[in-house]
Each structure stands twice: as C-alpha cells, then as structure tokens.
Design an enzyme around this catalytic site. Structure first.
Site, PDB file in Angstrom:
ATOM      1  CB  CYS A 163      -0.596   3.907  -4.127  1.00 38.00           C
ATOM      2  SG  CYS A 163      -0.299   2.966  -5.623  1.00 38.00           S
ATOM      3  CG  HIS A 164      -2.639   4.716  -0.162  1.00 37.40           C
ATOM      4  ND1 HIS A 164      -3.710   5.501  -0.527  1.00 37.40           N
ATOM      5  CD2 HIS A 164      -2.909   3.476  -0.654  1.00 37.40           C
ATOM      6  CE1 HIS A 164      -4.598   4.759  -1.192  1.00 37.40           C
ATOM      7  NE2 HIS A 164      -4.119   3.527  -1.287  1.00 37.40           N
ATOM      8  CB  CYS A 193      -0.930   0.036   1.209  1.00 38.46           C
ATOM      9  SG  CYS A 193      -1.720  -1.546   1.584  1.00 38.46           S
ATOM     10  CG  HIS A 203       1.206   5.527 -14.624  1.00 36.91           C
ATOM     11  ND1 HIS A 203       2.074   4.727 -15.338  1.00 36.91           N
ATOM     12  CD2 HIS A 203       1.540   5.350 -13.311  1.00 36.91           C
ATOM     13  CE1 HIS A 203       2.884   4.087 -14.489  1.00 36.91           C
ATOM     14  NE2 HIS A 203       2.575   4.465 -13.256  1.00 36.91           N
ATOM     15  CG  HIS A 205       4.269   8.201 -10.353  1.00 33.00           C
ATOM     16  ND1 HIS A 205       4.402   7.673  -9.093  1.00 33.00           N
ATOM     17  CD2 HIS A 205       4.110   7.138 -11.177  1.00 33.00           C
ATOM     18  CE1 HIS A 205       4.335   6.356  -9.150  1.00 33.00           C
ATOM     19  NE2 HIS A 205       4.158   6.008 -10.412  1.00 33.00           N
ATOM     20  CG  MET A 232      -8.416   0.549  -4.095  1.00 32.61           C
ATOM     21  SD  MET A 232      -6.964   0.730  -3.032  1.00 32.61           S
ATOM     22  CE  MET A 232      -7.261  -0.618  -1.892  1.00 32.61           C
TER      23      MET A 232
HETATM   24 FE1  DHE Z   1       6.025   1.436 -10.942  1.00 31.53          FE
HETATM   25  C1  DHE Z   1       8.191   2.869 -13.211  1.00 31.53           C
HETATM   26  C2  DHE Z   1       6.617   3.974  -8.767  1.00 31.53           C
HETATM   27  C3  DHE Z   1       3.425   0.354  -9.033  1.00 31.53           C
HETATM   28  C4  DHE Z   1       5.831  -1.370 -12.820  1.00 31.53           C
HETATM   29  N1  DHE Z   1       7.138   3.142 -11.010  1.00 31.53           N
HETATM   30  C5  DHE Z   1       7.971   3.551 -12.039  1.00 31.53           C
HETATM   31  C6  DHE Z   1       8.601   4.782 -11.656  1.00 31.53           C
HETATM   32  C7  DHE Z   1       8.169   5.091 -10.393  1.00 31.53           C
HETATM   33  C8  DHE Z   1       7.253   4.057  -9.990  1.00 31.53           C
HETATM   34  C9  DHE Z   1       8.555   6.282  -9.558  1.00 31.53           C
HETATM   35  C10 DHE Z   1       9.591   5.582 -12.498  1.00 31.53           C
HETATM   36  C11 DHE Z   1      10.990   5.043 -12.316  1.00 31.53           C
HETATM   37  C12 DHE Z   1      12.008   5.774 -13.186  1.00 31.53           C
HETATM   38  O1  DHE Z   1      11.735   5.987 -14.372  1.00 31.53           O
HETATM   39  O2  DHE Z   1      13.080   6.129 -12.685  1.00 31.53           O
HETATM   40  N2  DHE Z   1       5.149   2.066  -9.214  1.00 31.53           N
HETATM   41  C13 DHE Z   1       5.560   3.117  -8.474  1.00 31.53           C
HETATM   42  C14 DHE Z   1       4.723   3.258  -7.306  1.00 31.53           C
HETATM   43  O3  DHE Z   1       4.884   4.089  -6.372  1.00 31.53           O
HETATM   44  C15 DHE Z   1       3.589   2.358  -7.468  1.00 31.53           C
HETATM   45  C16 DHE Z   1       2.368   3.189  -7.927  1.00 31.53           C
HETATM   46  C17 DHE Z   1       3.115   1.624  -6.223  1.00 31.53           C
HETATM   47  C18 DHE Z   1       4.133   0.735  -5.576  1.00 31.53           C
HETATM   48  O4  DHE Z   1       3.865   0.234  -4.480  1.00 31.53           O
HETATM   49  O5  DHE Z   1       5.208   0.508  -6.099  1.00 31.53           O
HETATM   50  C19 DHE Z   1       4.075   1.490  -8.638  1.00 31.53           C
HETATM   51  N3  DHE Z   1       4.840  -0.221 -10.927  1.00 31.53           N
HETATM   52  C20 DHE Z   1       3.834  -0.462 -10.085  1.00 31.53           C
HETATM   53  C21 DHE Z   1       3.171  -1.714 -10.356  1.00 31.53           C
HETATM   54  O6  DHE Z   1       2.206  -2.204  -9.718  1.00 31.53           O
HETATM   55  C22 DHE Z   1       3.822  -2.283 -11.566  1.00 31.53           C
HETATM   56  C23 DHE Z   1       2.815  -2.294 -12.721  1.00 31.53           C
HETATM   57  C24 DHE Z   1       4.321  -3.711 -11.380  1.00 31.53           C
HETATM   58  C25 DHE Z   1       5.155  -3.852 -10.168  1.00 31.53           C
HETATM   59  O7  DHE Z   1       6.356  -3.633 -10.234  1.00 31.53           O
HETATM   60  O8  DHE Z   1       4.578  -4.123  -9.122  1.00 31.53           O
HETATM   61  C26 DHE Z   1       4.914  -1.262 -11.809  1.00 31.53           C
HETATM   62  N4  DHE Z   1       6.850   0.877 -12.710  1.00 31.53           N
HETATM   63  C27 DHE Z   1       6.679  -0.363 -13.263  1.00 31.53           C
HETATM   64  C28 DHE Z   1       7.520  -0.459 -14.441  1.00 31.53           C
HETATM   65  C29 DHE Z   1       8.183   0.766 -14.577  1.00 31.53           C
HETATM   66  C30 DHE Z   1       7.751   1.583 -13.465  1.00 31.53           C
HETATM   67  C31 DHE Z   1       7.601  -1.668 -15.373  1.00 31.53           C
HETATM   68  C32 DHE Z   1       9.208   1.171 -15.638  1.00 31.53           C
HETATM   69  C33 DHE Z   1       8.553   1.579 -16.917  1.00 31.53           C
HETATM   70  C34 DHE Z   1       9.583   1.883 -17.964  1.00 31.53           C
HETATM   71  O9  DHE Z   1       9.374   1.478 -19.125  1.00 31.53           O
HETATM   72  O10 DHE Z   1      10.582   2.533 -17.644  1.00 31.53           O
END
Ligand code: DHE
Length: 552
Positions: A70-71, A67, A389, A347, A108
C-alpha cells in the site's frame, strides 16, 4: 513470514549497516555506539530510536511483507499515504504506534488489535518507518532464468483431459498464509489438489483455453498448474520479480496458451514468459516519469493487467507514473508500444461488457479512469468517492442507464454505479448514475454474472469488525441494495466468484480456520459451507471458465 527481498545483496546489507549508525534525531553526531542500541523502546518525543542490525532486518522484512503493497517500497504512498521519514517524524512514534495498533477508518488495518503484529513488532516498525528506506536489488533476466523450474515438460503432459471432473468448473482458491492454492471441484466441492505455491499468493489467472492456472505470489513467484492431469499438477515455476501482484495470459487468436506476462511491484519491470513452460523470454523496464509533472521516479509498479481479444496486446497499469501501457506481444522483445497518460496511482480494474474499454481505479486520486483500448487513448476520468476499489469490476444492464459498471470504496461506505454504454446511452457513459449507501467502509470487490439479478459487494477492509464480516446484494432491477448480512461470526468476508453456470456464488471467510460459503444466487440463501484443516486464510477464488473468459 518470508521476505520479498530475501536476496541478501550487498546493497541491502550495506543499507542496513548504514542505518544502524543513523543518528537519533536530536543527537546529531552520535557515535557508532548507537549500533548497540536496543530495539526501539519508549523513545523520547521527537526522537527516532536507532535499530540494531538484526531489528532493522526484521522490521524491513515485516514492512515489505505487510506494508509496502500500500505505501510503496520507498514509502512514497499509493493505496496508502506517503510515509517517508519527513512525514513519519512529524507524526511521531506515539501516533504511528497507535495507528499500527488501532488502524484508521480509511482502510488502514488494526494490525495490533487483530493480533497480526505483536507490541514489540509495532515498536520496531514505528522506529523503522522513521528511518530512510533501504535500497532494493534489481532482478535481471539471468537471475530469473536461474530460478526457472520446469517440473513436467510439455511432452510428458496429457493431450486430452485425464480427469472425469468438469475441469472448467474447477475453482482455484488461494490459501494465502499457507502459501498454497487449493483446486476444488465446483460441482462436488471436493478438493482435487492442493498445490504449494509460495509466499502470500495474491491472484490466479487462467490461460486462454483454461487448461492452465497461473498463480502469482507476493514473492514474485509464478506457479503453473495443469488442470488436464488426473489431479491438477504443478508443471512449472519461476520467480520473475522480488515483489509482484499481477499475471496474465495471451488471449488473442493464434496466441492462446502461448505467452504470459508477470507484472512486478519490484523491480520496476515486467517479465514475459513462455505460456507452456514459464521459460523467461524478456524483461522490460517500465521506469517512466509521472504523466503530469514529468517527475523522475525510482519506483513504478505494475498493477492490474488485462488481456485484449482484439489484438496481441496486454493492457498494463503503471501505478506511480499514471500511464496505461499497451504491450504488443507479437513484436520481438514484447515492447510497450504506447504509454497512455491517465492518472497517478492506478490500481485495479477490468473490461467493460464489450471488452473495448478498460476501467481502472486511480484509488489515491478517488477516480476511475476509462481507456479506449481500440484507439489507445484515454476517454475520460471521473470522481467516484474515497478510494474506489472495483477488483475487475462488474458489468450489467441497468433498466434506466443501459450497460453500467460499479465500484465500492475503501475509504467511504458507498457503492457507485457509472454508465458504460457509449453506443446506446452516450449521455450516461462514464458518469456516476447511482450512489448507494453501504453499511461500512473498506469495500474491495464486486462481482456479477449475466444470469444473476444481483451485484455482490464486500467490505473486508473496514475498521469496524462487524462490517468486515458483512456482504451485500445489490438488485440490478431495483437499483438498490436488496440486503446486507453477516456472512460469518469471525474473519473477514472477502471476494466473490460464480460457478460456471452462474447459479452459485462463493465467498471466502478470511481466517486461520477459514471457510468458503456457497450461496444460491437466485435466493441469496446459503447452500453449504466448505470447511477443513487445509482451508487456511482463503482470499481470492477463481472459476476456470469465468477466469479464462473474463466473465465479470
Ligand atoms: Fe490485491 C487484485 C494489489 C491487498 C486480494 N490487488 C489486485 C490487483 C492489484 C492488487 C494491482 C489487480 C491485479 C490484476 O487484475 O492484474 N492488493 C494489491 C496491493 O497493492 C494491496 C493493496 C496491498 C498489498 O500488500 O498487496 C493488495 N489484495 C490485497 C489484500 O489484502 C487481499 C484482500 C488479500 C491478499 O491477497 O492479501 C487482496 N487483490 C486481491 C484479489 C484480487 C486482487 C483476490 C483479484 C480480484 C479479481 O477478482 O480479479
């Protein structure tokens, strides 16, 4: 599940102990007997169940694992809304349990319905989020240094690539819940290696030459993989943060493969490391008041980071404060040399096609922010829709509007295209020029390639199960969706990556028995499906050449 905050510091234990004597609301002055209270079960309306120390620890772990991203660790909200006790108590246990079970249209997830949380865990969490959040421990340089493991010293590594495979066309595939990264040969689709990386790996980034992959786990662990060995090999590991999402390499001339930055979600800091060994060199605090009201913040998280090619800079998003920071890695201590005020809740984002402008989503403000990295100023910010996003976004030439970029939205079934060509089409630059309806909400990623006629769009975070499995191809030429289709009959279809040639697109089926679907980018026809026992919950995929050269 492993905890992010697995350090059993005195602060945490004290906080946990404190909470078990937190009173049931409406029972002020309740005695320490409440420490014996069973896990939250059917509390009367308006009351908050006390939690045993064990239940509190379990709920805390689930919260941080699932959680907090996101939160926020202190629940002030970011990609998800504020859920501090004042708000959660207003909502009440029943409504919280229902939301945790069924999800909400704005992104959510339906954790109960999807079997992620058991009914008992939902009850625990519903009680936990109505209690004050515990403190989280710091992570100073000495602790980070103690976690550093140099598995293969530089002197023992090959001087030239030892593999016959085209290592620049390797794909690093995150096996999220297995805590591993698979390295696949992009040509043969064979597994070249599976590397143990740690809890819920989030993204991979490449060193400037592409020789090394750096994986970042949600537990803050960075894993360095050498792709020049006969089979890809783990060469170093370090844990710079207790909770992290981003990592990036130094790419400016003269600094290739030299340095690495890890951005922390907790503590509020970034860590700079040696790009060859991961030896930690410096920790820099990023705590900053909000850009607009100067409010003091305890939690300032490092979100996206991108590397400049025009100077020795990393461009770093400070989520809660709303600044884009410029880190100069040519200077001793790797300091922030500029904090550019932009918008709160920054983000994800990426470069425009010239790699001068950084476009980043302030997703809880429904805006995209544009920063000119050359002048180190904000150009503008503009509304796009409910929670944009873009991932790193996608750059392409629109027949009418010149160079453009685009984003889907978590909270709205819409893909928007905005002008990103201030030189040739200044009248359209940084304005929404096309709005395209999508079948579902929950959009997370787009991707394209200069050789591709399409922009690929997913919607894995929709609360409509059918939409989570769907992907769409947008036609650059026509300015409209060419087609949307169900990529799979189970799991979520998430994230796209091209092969080096730009002729294939890989999509993950995010499921325990996961798959990678490979599409022919010309025809949009499925070419093959990669399957195997090892393919557990694949999420992000990163092609070496495209990641090293920031192709998107
Ligand atoms: Fe991510 C990128 C944060 C949930 C897969 N994610 C990013 C980035 C951030 C971020 C800050 C950019 C990084 C960068 O470019 O330097 N992500 C978060 C969260 O805070 C969030 C919403 C909740 C969490 O608890 O992490 C979150 N993210 C997810 C997922 O649920 C995803 C779909 C699968 C997983 O990992 O659990 C997921 N995030 C990704 C991916 C990228 C990403 C695959 C990179 C995309 C790219 O092509 O560069």
């Amino acid at each position: 599940m492993k905890a992010h905050f697995r350090t059993k510091s005195a602060a945490c234990v004290a906080a946990a102990a404190l909470v078990v004597i937190v009173v049931m609301e409406g029972c002020s002055g309740s005695s320490p007997e409440s420490t014996q209270a069973p896990a939250a079960s059917a509390p009367a309306a308006g009351t908050v169940a006390a939690l045993s120390e064990q239940d509190f620890a379990q709920a805390k772990q689930i919260y941080f694992d699932t959680c907090a991203g996101c939160h926020g660790a202190f629940r002030k909200g970011a990609t998800g809304p504020n859920i501090e006790p004042t708000r959660t108590k207003e909502l009440g246990t029943g409504a919280i349990e229902s939301t945790l079970t069924r999800g909400l249209p704005g992104g959510m997830p339906a954790f109960g319905r999807e079997g992620v949380f058991s009914p008992q865990q939902i009850k625990l969490l519903a009680a936990y989020v109505q209690l004050p959040p515990p403190e989280a421990p710091p992570r100073p340089l000495e602790e980070i240094q103690a976690s550093w493991k140099l598995v293969v010293p530089v002197a023992n590594r090959p001087r030239t690539p030892q593999t016959k495979r085209d290592w620049q066309n390797y794909f690093g595939v995150i096996l999220r819940d297995a805590g591993k990264v698979a390295i696949l040969d992009g040509a043969t689709k064979e597994v070249a290696a599976i590397i143990e990386t740690g809890f819920a790996v989030h993204i991979l980034r490449s060193s400037s030459t592409g020789r090394y992959f750096y994986a970042i786990g949600r537990d803050g662990r960075v894993t360095m993989i050498d792709l020049w060995s006969e089979a890809p090999t783990l060469v170093a590991q370090v844990q710079g943060c207790s909770d992290a999402r981003s990592v990036e390499a130094s790419k400016y001339k003269g600094y290739e493969d030299k340095l690495l930055i890890e951005g922390c979600y907790w503590p509020p800091q970034y860590v700079v490391m040696d790009g060859q060994t991961l030896e930690p060199k410096a920790v820099v605090d990023v705590t900053t008041p909000t850009y607009d009201t100067n409010e003091t913040l305890k939690e300032v998280r490092v979100a996206s980071i991108i590397p400049s090619l025009d100077g020795p800079f990393w461009v770093v998003s400070l989520k809660e404060s709303g600044h884009v920071a410029i880190v100069d890695y040519s200077k001793p201590g790797f300091p922030i040399v500029k904090k550019i005020p932009t918008e709160r809740f920054l983000h994800d984002g990426g470069w425009d096609h010239t790699k001068r402008y950084f476009m980043v989503a302030a997703n809880m403000r429904n805006k995209m922010v544009v920063v000119d990295v050359k002048t180190q100023t904000m150009v503008t910010k503009f509304d796009t829709g409910v929670r944009p996003h873009p991932g790193r976004g996608a750059n392409w030439l629109d027949p009418e509007f010149g160079w453009v970029n685009g984003t889907p939205h978590i909270g709205e079934a819409k893909f928007v295209v905005y002008g990103a060509d201030p030189v040739n089409k200044p009248e359209h630059a940084w304005k929404v020029v096309r709005e395209v309806k999508l079948p579902g909400t929950g959009g997370l990623f787009v991707k394209t390639h200069e050789r591709s006629p399409w922009v690929w769009i997913d919607s894995p975070l929709s609360n409509d199960p059918a939409s989570t499995r769907q992907i769409c191809a947008y036609s650059k030429k026509e300015g409209k969706i060419e087609k949307c289709w169900a990529a799979s009959d189970r799991g979520r279809a998430v994230h796209f990556e091209y092969n080096r040639a730009g002729s294939e697109v890989w999509v993950s089926v995010w499921d325990k028995a996961g798959e990678l679907i490979v599409y022919d980018d010309k025809t949009l026809e499925e070419k093959t499906r990669i399957k195997g026992d090892w393919l557990v919950t694949p999420t992000g995929k990163f092609n070496v050449y495209n990641t090293a050269h920031d192709v998107y």
